[in-house]
Design an enzyme around this catalytic site. Structure first.
Site, short mmCIF file in Angstrom:
data_model
loop_
_atom_site.label_atom_id
_atom_site.label_comp_id
_atom_site.label_asym_id
_atom_site.label_seq_id
_atom_site.Cartn_x
_atom_site.Cartn_y
_atom_site.Cartn_z
N ASN A 209 4.54 3.01 -7.82
CA ASN A 209 4.22 1.71 -7.22
C ASN A 209 5.50 0.87 -7.27
OD1 ASN A 209 3.28 -0.79 -6.50
ND2 ASN A 209 2.01 -1.09 -8.32
N TRP A 210 6.16 0.74 -6.13
CA TRP A 210 7.46 0.06 -6.13
C TRP A 210 7.33 -1.45 -6.23
CZ3 TRP A 210 10.64 2.82 -1.65
CH2 TRP A 210 10.74 4.18 -1.96
N LYS A 211 6.15 -1.98 -5.99
CA LYS A 211 5.93 -3.44 -6.00
C LYS A 211 6.92 -4.10 -5.02
CE LYS A 211 4.12 -2.82 -10.59
NZ LYS A 211 3.85 -3.33 -11.92
N HIS B 200 -4.97 -3.81 -7.65
CA HIS B 200 -3.95 -3.85 -8.71
C HIS B 200 -4.05 -5.18 -9.46
CE1 HIS B 200 -0.11 -4.00 -10.76
NE2 HIS B 200 -0.09 -2.68 -10.64
N GLU C 194 -1.90 -7.19 -10.52
CA GLU C 194 -1.04 -8.28 -10.04
C GLU C 194 -1.67 -8.97 -8.83
OE1 GLU C 194 2.50 -5.92 -9.77
OE2 GLU C 194 2.57 -5.83 -11.95
N GLU D 65 -5.44 0.91 -15.63
CA GLU D 65 -4.20 0.23 -15.98
C GLU D 65 -4.49 -0.95 -16.91
OE1 GLU D 65 -0.92 1.12 -12.96
OE2 GLU D 65 -1.95 -0.65 -12.27
N GLY E 226 4.33 -3.36 -17.21
CA GLY E 226 5.63 -4.02 -17.19
C GLY E 226 6.03 -4.64 -18.51
N SER F 219 3.52 0.98 -18.25
CA SER F 219 4.72 1.38 -19.00
C SER F 219 4.76 2.89 -19.28
CB SER F 219 4.85 0.59 -20.30
OG SER F 219 4.98 -0.80 -20.00
N GLY G 268 7.87 0.43 -13.06
CA GLY G 268 9.31 0.37 -13.32
C GLY G 268 10.02 1.72 -13.25
#
Ligand code: PGA
Length: 252
Positions: free
Chosen positions: A9-11, A96, A98, A168, A174, A214, A236
């Site tokens: 997931n590159w965000k 997600h 976020e 998650e 993160g 993470s 990440g």
């Protein structure tokens, strides 16, 4: 046999040329050690068309990071599942944390997005998980149960089989904190039990449940070795081909 999946997931990272280089790096690094694992990258919307072209003919598949639930219309700034499907994307991340935290996503919109994705033939990567306070007060089982009930369990058995679930824990995303392999297994087994109770064992056993939060080259092997962990949704560590490839290779 459940699918083993490692999804990046590159965000909001990587412009078009950076993203294409990353895909090239992943493609050229894939070896026999990565066989049997579905590899997915999720670039920002603007790079999806070119990412599909770059990934064509390789083992790499492409996912969007979000979608809108309506088919067309006056929703400035939004992208529909039909548009995503039309450019050859196969997956879409939905729910997600976020998006829940910063963009007011809730169970009602997540449900509609899942329905819309399935209607267009996209595979939803449906995310759930508890926040720190919920974990600390021992409410994590209750939280994921409510999320599964409110956001997934309206689906038929045939539909739910097409969904990939990503557990998650929000406190691990993160932050460098990771659920221990035992904590991941415990929740994954619980999610599978909820699926079994609702849809029966055969369906529950066919659904891939990914861990996210993470996950890195140095902890992936232990996490993926757990019985009910079928792979990872990686933030990440998906931004460097070398790390992402090491995580995929952790299955062996
Ligand atoms: P992280 O992100 O690996 O950077 O913790 C995971 C995710 O948000 O999907």
């Amino acid at each position: 046999m459940r699918k083993k999946i490692v999804a990046g997931n590159w965000k909001m990272n990587k412009n078009l040329s950076e993203g294409l280089s990353l895909i090239e790096g992943i493609k050229s690094g894939l070896t026999a050690a990565h066989k049997g694992v579905d590899v997915i990258v999720s670039p920002p919307y603007v790079s999806l068309t070119e990412a599909v072209k770059a990934a064509a003919g390789s083992a790499v598949k492409v996912s969007a990071q979000n979608c809108h639930q309506e088919e067309n219309g006056a929703y400035t700034g939004e992208i529909s599942t039909g548009m995503i499907k039309a450019i050859g994307v196969e997956y879409v991340i939905i729910g997600h944390s976020e998006r829940r935290q910063y963009f007011n996503e809730n169970s009602a919109s997540i449900t509609k997005k899942i329905n819309s994705a399935l209607a267009k033939g996209l595979t939803p990567i449906y995310c759930n998980g508890e926040v720190k306070e919920e974990r600390e007060s021992g409410k994590h089982f209750e939280v994921v149960k409510r999320q599964m009930n409110d956001e997934l369990f309206h689906l038929s058995a045939e539909e739910v089989k097409k969904v990939v679930i990503a557990y998650e824990p929000v406190w691990a995303i993160g932050t460098g904190l990771t659920a221990s392999p035992e904590q991941a297994q415990e929740i994954h087994a619980y999610l599978r039990k909820l699926l079994t109770d609702k849809y029966g064992e055969a369906v529950a056993e066919s659904i891939s449940i990914l861990y996210g939060g993470s996950c890195k080259p140095d902890n992936a092997k232990e996490i993926f070795s757990k019985k009910d962990v079928d792979g990872g949704l990686i933030g990440g560590a998906a931004l460097k081909a070398e790390d992402f490839l090491a995580i995929i290779a952790a299955f062996n």
